[in-house]
Design a protein around this motif. Structure first.
Motif, PDB file in Angstrom:
ATOM      1  N   LYS A 251     -85.288   7.192 -26.842  1.00 51.53           N
ATOM      2  CA  LYS A 251     -86.141   7.627 -27.938  1.00 51.53           C
ATOM      3  C   LYS A 251     -85.750   9.042 -28.366  1.00 51.53           C
ATOM      4  O   LYS A 251     -85.203   9.820 -27.570  1.00 51.53           O
ATOM      5  CB  LYS A 251     -87.606   7.600 -27.518  1.00 51.53           C
ATOM      6  N   VAL A 252     -86.079   9.380 -29.609  1.00 59.55           N
ATOM      7  CA  VAL A 252     -85.733  10.696 -30.155  1.00 59.55           C
ATOM      8  C   VAL A 252     -86.976  11.369 -30.722  1.00 59.55           C
ATOM      9  O   VAL A 252     -87.737  10.768 -31.481  1.00 59.55           O
ATOM     10  CB  VAL A 252     -84.671  10.581 -31.271  1.00 59.55           C
ATOM     11  N   VAL A 253     -87.195  12.617 -30.316  1.00 65.60           N
ATOM     12  CA  VAL A 253     -88.210  13.478 -30.918  1.00 65.60           C
ATOM     13  C   VAL A 253     -87.467  14.631 -31.562  1.00 65.60           C
ATOM     14  O   VAL A 253     -86.706  15.332 -30.892  1.00 65.60           O
ATOM     15  CB  VAL A 253     -89.207  14.005 -29.865  1.00 65.60           C
ATOM     16  N   GLN A 254     -87.648  14.838 -32.859  1.00 63.20           N
ATOM     17  CA  GLN A 254     -86.898  15.880 -33.557  1.00 63.20           C
ATOM     18  C   GLN A 254     -87.837  16.807 -34.318  1.00 63.20           C
ATOM     19  O   GLN A 254     -89.048  16.711 -34.203  1.00 63.20           O
ATOM     20  CB  GLN A 254     -85.859  15.246 -34.486  1.00 63.20           C
ATOM     21  N   ASN A 255     -87.250  17.739 -35.058  1.00 64.56           N
ATOM     22  CA  ASN A 255     -88.016  18.728 -35.823  1.00 64.56           C
ATOM     23  C   ASN A 255     -88.837  19.661 -34.929  1.00 64.56           C
ATOM     24  O   ASN A 255     -89.938  20.072 -35.298  1.00 64.56           O
ATOM     25  CB  ASN A 255     -88.940  18.048 -36.840  1.00 64.56           C
ATOM     26  N   LEU A 256     -88.315  19.981 -33.731  1.00 64.43           N
ATOM     27  CA  LEU A 256     -89.008  20.968 -32.894  1.00 64.43           C
ATOM     28  C   LEU A 256     -89.012  22.311 -33.606  1.00 64.43           C
ATOM     29  O   LEU A 256     -88.061  22.678 -34.299  1.00 64.43           O
ATOM     30  CB  LEU A 256     -88.311  21.101 -31.541  1.00 64.43           C
ATOM     31  N   GLU A 257     -90.078  23.058 -33.430  1.00 62.42           N
ATOM     32  CA  GLU A 257     -90.240  24.332 -34.125  1.00 62.42           C
ATOM     33  C   GLU A 257     -89.181  25.350 -33.714  1.00 62.42           C
ATOM     34  O   GLU A 257     -88.795  25.431 -32.547  1.00 62.42           O
ATOM     35  CB  GLU A 257     -91.624  24.909 -33.843  1.00 62.42           C
ATOM     36  N   GLU A 258     -88.737  26.136 -34.678  1.00 57.64           N
ATOM     37  CA  GLU A 258     -87.790  27.207 -34.390  1.00 57.64           C
ATOM     38  C   GLU A 258     -88.445  28.246 -33.481  1.00 57.64           C
ATOM     39  O   GLU A 258     -89.606  28.600 -33.663  1.00 57.64           O
ATOM     40  CB  GLU A 258     -87.340  27.862 -35.698  1.00 57.64           C
ATOM     41  N   GLY A 259     -87.716  28.709 -32.488  1.00 53.90           N
ATOM     42  CA  GLY A 259     -88.245  29.705 -31.562  1.00 53.90           C
ATOM     43  C   GLY A 259     -88.988  29.133 -30.372  1.00 53.90           C
ATOM     44  O   GLY A 259     -89.451  29.874 -29.504  1.00 53.90           O
ATOM     45  N   MET A 260     -89.081  27.810 -30.283  1.00 57.01           N
ATOM     46  CA  MET A 260     -89.763  27.174 -29.156  1.00 57.01           C
ATOM     47  C   MET A 260     -88.869  27.204 -27.923  1.00 57.01           C
ATOM     48  O   MET A 260     -87.658  27.037 -28.013  1.00 57.01           O
ATOM     49  CB  MET A 260     -90.117  25.725 -29.515  1.00 57.01           C
ATOM     50  N   THR A 261     -89.441  27.449 -26.767  1.00 53.86           N
ATOM     51  CA  THR A 261     -88.673  27.401 -25.523  1.00 53.86           C
ATOM     52  C   THR A 261     -88.646  25.980 -24.979  1.00 53.86           C
ATOM     53  O   THR A 261     -89.450  25.123 -25.378  1.00 53.86           O
ATOM     54  CB  THR A 261     -89.273  28.326 -24.454  1.00 53.86           C
ATOM     55  N   VAL A 262     -87.743  25.743 -24.050  1.00 51.25           N
ATOM     56  CA  VAL A 262     -87.662  24.431 -23.411  1.00 51.25           C
ATOM     57  C   VAL A 262     -88.973  24.118 -22.695  1.00 51.25           C
ATOM     58  O   VAL A 262     -89.484  23.003 -22.761  1.00 51.25           O
ATOM     59  CB  VAL A 262     -86.478  24.387 -22.421  1.00 51.25           C
ATOM     60  N   ARG A 263     -89.539  25.103 -22.042  1.00 48.69           N
ATOM     61  CA  ARG A 263     -90.814  24.920 -21.334  1.00 48.69           C
ATOM     62  C   ARG A 263     -91.907  24.465 -22.295  1.00 48.69           C
ATOM     63  O   ARG A 263     -92.681  23.549 -22.002  1.00 48.69           O
ATOM     64  CB  ARG A 263     -91.216  26.238 -20.660  1.00 48.69           C
ATOM     65  N   LEU A 268     -95.407  20.381 -24.813  1.00 46.17           N
ATOM     66  CA  LEU A 268     -95.780  19.680 -26.037  1.00 46.17           C
ATOM     67  C   LEU A 268     -95.675  18.177 -25.837  1.00 46.17           C
ATOM     68  O   LEU A 268     -96.565  17.408 -26.216  1.00 46.17           O
ATOM     69  CB  LEU A 268     -94.861  20.123 -27.186  1.00 46.17           C
ATOM     70  N   PHE A 269     -94.606  17.723 -25.216  1.00 52.52           N
ATOM     71  CA  PHE A 269     -94.387  16.304 -24.967  1.00 52.52           C
ATOM     72  C   PHE A 269     -95.483  15.745 -24.063  1.00 52.52           C
ATOM     73  O   PHE A 269     -95.985  14.638 -24.276  1.00 52.52           O
ATOM     74  CB  PHE A 269     -93.023  16.101 -24.314  1.00 52.52           C
ATOM     75  N   GLN A 270     -95.882  16.512 -23.072  1.00 50.37           N
ATOM     76  CA  GLN A 270     -96.850  16.028 -22.096  1.00 50.37           C
ATOM     77  C   GLN A 270     -98.281  16.083 -22.580  1.00 50.37           C
ATOM     78  O   GLN A 270     -99.106  15.260 -22.192  1.00 50.37           O
ATOM     79  CB  GLN A 270     -96.742  16.832 -20.801  1.00 50.37           C
ATOM     80  N   THR A 271     -98.611  17.062 -23.418  1.00 51.39           N
ATOM     81  CA  THR A 271    -100.018  17.298 -23.701  1.00 51.39           C
ATOM     82  C   THR A 271    -100.498  16.846 -25.054  1.00 51.39           C
ATOM     83  O   THR A 271    -101.667  16.500 -25.204  1.00 51.39           O
ATOM     84  CB  THR A 271    -100.346  18.799 -23.567  1.00 51.39           C
ATOM     85  N   GLU A 272     -99.652  16.844 -26.061  1.00 49.57           N
ATOM     86  CA  GLU A 272    -100.152  16.599 -27.403  1.00 49.57           C
ATOM     87  C   GLU A 272     -99.795  15.228 -27.962  1.00 49.57           C
ATOM     88  O   GLU A 272    -100.375  14.789 -28.943  1.00 49.57           O
ATOM     89  CB  GLU A 272     -99.643  17.685 -28.358  1.00 49.57           C
ATOM     90  N   GLY A 273     -98.853  14.564 -27.369  1.00 49.05           N
ATOM     91  CA  GLY A 273     -98.386  13.327 -27.972  1.00 49.05           C
ATOM     92  C   GLY A 273     -97.373  13.657 -29.048  1.00 49.05           C
ATOM     93  O   GLY A 273     -97.554  14.598 -29.820  1.00 49.05           O
ATOM     94  N   VAL A 274     -96.296  12.931 -29.109  1.00 47.23           N
ATOM     95  CA  VAL A 274     -95.235  13.222 -30.055  1.00 47.23           C
ATOM     96  C   VAL A 274     -94.898  11.965 -30.842  1.00 47.23           C
ATOM     97  O   VAL A 274     -95.137  10.850 -30.387  1.00 47.23           O
ATOM     98  CB  VAL A 274     -93.969  13.739 -29.345  1.00 47.23           C
ATOM     99  N   GLN A 275     -94.361  12.157 -32.023  1.00 48.27           N
ATOM    100  CA  GLN A 275     -93.963  11.041 -32.858  1.00 48.27           C
ATOM    101  C   GLN A 275     -92.486  10.752 -32.664  1.00 48.27           C
ATOM    102  O   GLN A 275     -91.643  11.617 -32.888  1.00 48.27           O
ATOM    103  CB  GLN A 275     -94.223  11.367 -34.338  1.00 48.27           C
ATOM    104  N   PHE A 276     -92.169   9.553 -32.228  1.00 45.29           N
ATOM    105  CA  PHE A 276     -90.771   9.181 -32.094  1.00 45.29           C
ATOM    106  C   PHE A 276     -90.167   9.003 -33.484  1.00 45.29           C
ATOM    107  O   PHE A 276     -90.791   8.469 -34.387  1.00 45.29           O
ATOM    108  CB  PHE A 276     -90.623   7.882 -31.308  1.00 45.29           C
ATOM    109  N   ALA A 277     -88.926   9.448 -33.643  1.00 44.02           N
ATOM    110  CA  ALA A 277     -88.250   9.371 -34.935  1.00 44.02           C
ATOM    111  C   ALA A 277     -87.782   7.944 -35.206  1.00 44.02           C
ATOM    112  O   ALA A 277     -87.360   7.227 -34.301  1.00 44.02           O
ATOM    113  CB  ALA A 277     -87.067  10.324 -34.962  1.00 44.02           C
ATOM    114  N   ASN A 278     -87.845   7.571 -36.475  1.00 42.47           N
ATOM    115  CA  ASN A 278     -87.359   6.261 -36.895  1.00 42.47           C
ATOM    116  C   ASN A 278     -85.933   6.331 -37.428  1.00 42.47           C
ATOM    117  O   ASN A 278     -85.315   5.291 -37.695  1.00 42.47           O
ATOM    118  CB  ASN A 278     -88.276   5.682 -37.974  1.00 42.47           C
ATOM    119  N   GLY A 279     -85.429   7.543 -37.615  1.00 42.25           N
ATOM    120  CA  GLY A 279     -84.080   7.704 -38.143  1.00 42.25           C
ATOM    121  C   GLY A 279     -83.652   9.147 -38.036  1.00 42.25           C
ATOM    122  O   GLY A 279     -84.445  10.029 -37.666  1.00 42.25           O
TER     123      GLY A 279
END
Length: 286
Positions: A251-263, A268-279
């Motif tokens: 699966k792919v999650v994209q459009n992460l905010e600029e300046g975000m750290t890996v942590r 974000l992935f664990q707590t908020e729910g993310v939208q998987f990309a369709n393309g």
């Protein structure tokens, strides 16, 4: 008084990684009346000691290492761990003695837990991380959770297949959790691979793609597929890379905010729910 580590209005999934903590001065007080403090990077043991010195008697948190659990209890902290959810809801549930309800359990951890009316839990997760187990498996349909994040309805329709989300990869400018997310996928400096059950990390260098005239995205996809990840988090993913990842059932999650750290990306992935990309979100050659 009690303290709760926080990430974006939710209980931070891992105490060791928290960057903010909210102090609730007395029973019956809502989260809005609490004092939110920045956590200075350093020893988490010092943080626990500081909380105790300030009169904190109870700590409600997500996962934490056994060493931290033992240390906290040795200095008189009452620790309720393996908790997930919105701060306001968790606080109200604690005050009403309802923290043993399934919706407040942190997924991705194993072990038995005993909590009722404020009694501490005594569970222990895999590879030394203390946490909680989702009873009865992960379930099916909308509302279920995978590795600490809710599955959206669009993902849980007929024919929905479980993805291995216990391990994810984040494009990174460096090898640590505090390095910035690299917005590129194919030509990212490297990938931080995180095991969401043990919270162990390893770094995969992607330097070879920097000198490739073409095929960087496919090469990068092969690297993360070889690491056994179920999802990639990045800024931009091109069409060839996206097809290669899809072929590997990643699966792919994209459009992460600029300046975000890996942590922060992991949280974000664990707590908020993310939208998987369709393309892909980047054209070929860009």
């Amino acid at each position: 008084m009690l303290a709760i580590p926080v990430f974006r209005a939710r209980v931070a999934p891992v105490l060791d990684w928290c960057s903010k903590i909210i102090i609730i001065p007395k029973e019956g007080t809502d989260a809005a009346s609490g004092l939110k403090l920045d956590v200075i990077k350093g020893s988490i043991f010092s943080l626990m000691r500081g909380l105790r010195e300030q009169g904190i008697s109870t700590l409600i948190c997500g996962a934490l290492s056994p060493e931290m659990l033992n240390y906290g209890e040795s200095i008189g902290l009452r620790i309720i761990h393996g908790i997930a959810g919105e701060i306001d809801e968790v606080l109200q549930a604690y005050q009403e003695g309802r923290l043993d309800m399934p919706q407040y359990r942190l997924p991705g951890c194993s072990g038995q837990r005993r909590y009722k009316g404020g009694a501490r839990c005594t569970c222990k997760g895999k590879n030394g991380i203390a946490g909680r187990k989702e009873p009865g498996g992960v379930g099916t349909g909308p509302g279920r959770k995978v590795a600490g994040r809710p599955v959206r309805e669009s993902e849980a329709g007929p024919g929905y297949k479980e993805c291995n989300m216990s391990k994810i990869a984040i494009t990174s400018e460096g090898p640590s959790l505090d390095d910035l997310v690299d917005p590129r996928f194919g030509r990212a400096a490297g990938f931080v691979v995180v095991d969401l059950e043990s919270m162990e990390t390893r770094y995969i260098d992607n330097g070879r793609t920097q000198v490739m005239a073409q095929g960087a995205g496919i090469q990068a996809a092969e690297l993360v597929a070889g690491a056994g990840v179920g999802c990639v988090l990045s800024g931009y993913v091109g069409p060839k890379a996206f097809r290669a990842l899809s072929a590997a059932k990643i699966k792919v999650v994209q459009n992460l905010e600029e300046g975000m750290t890996v942590r922060q990306a992991v949280e974000l992935f664990q707590t908020e729910g993310v939208q998987f990309a369709n393309g892909p979100n980047r054209e070929a050659g860009r």
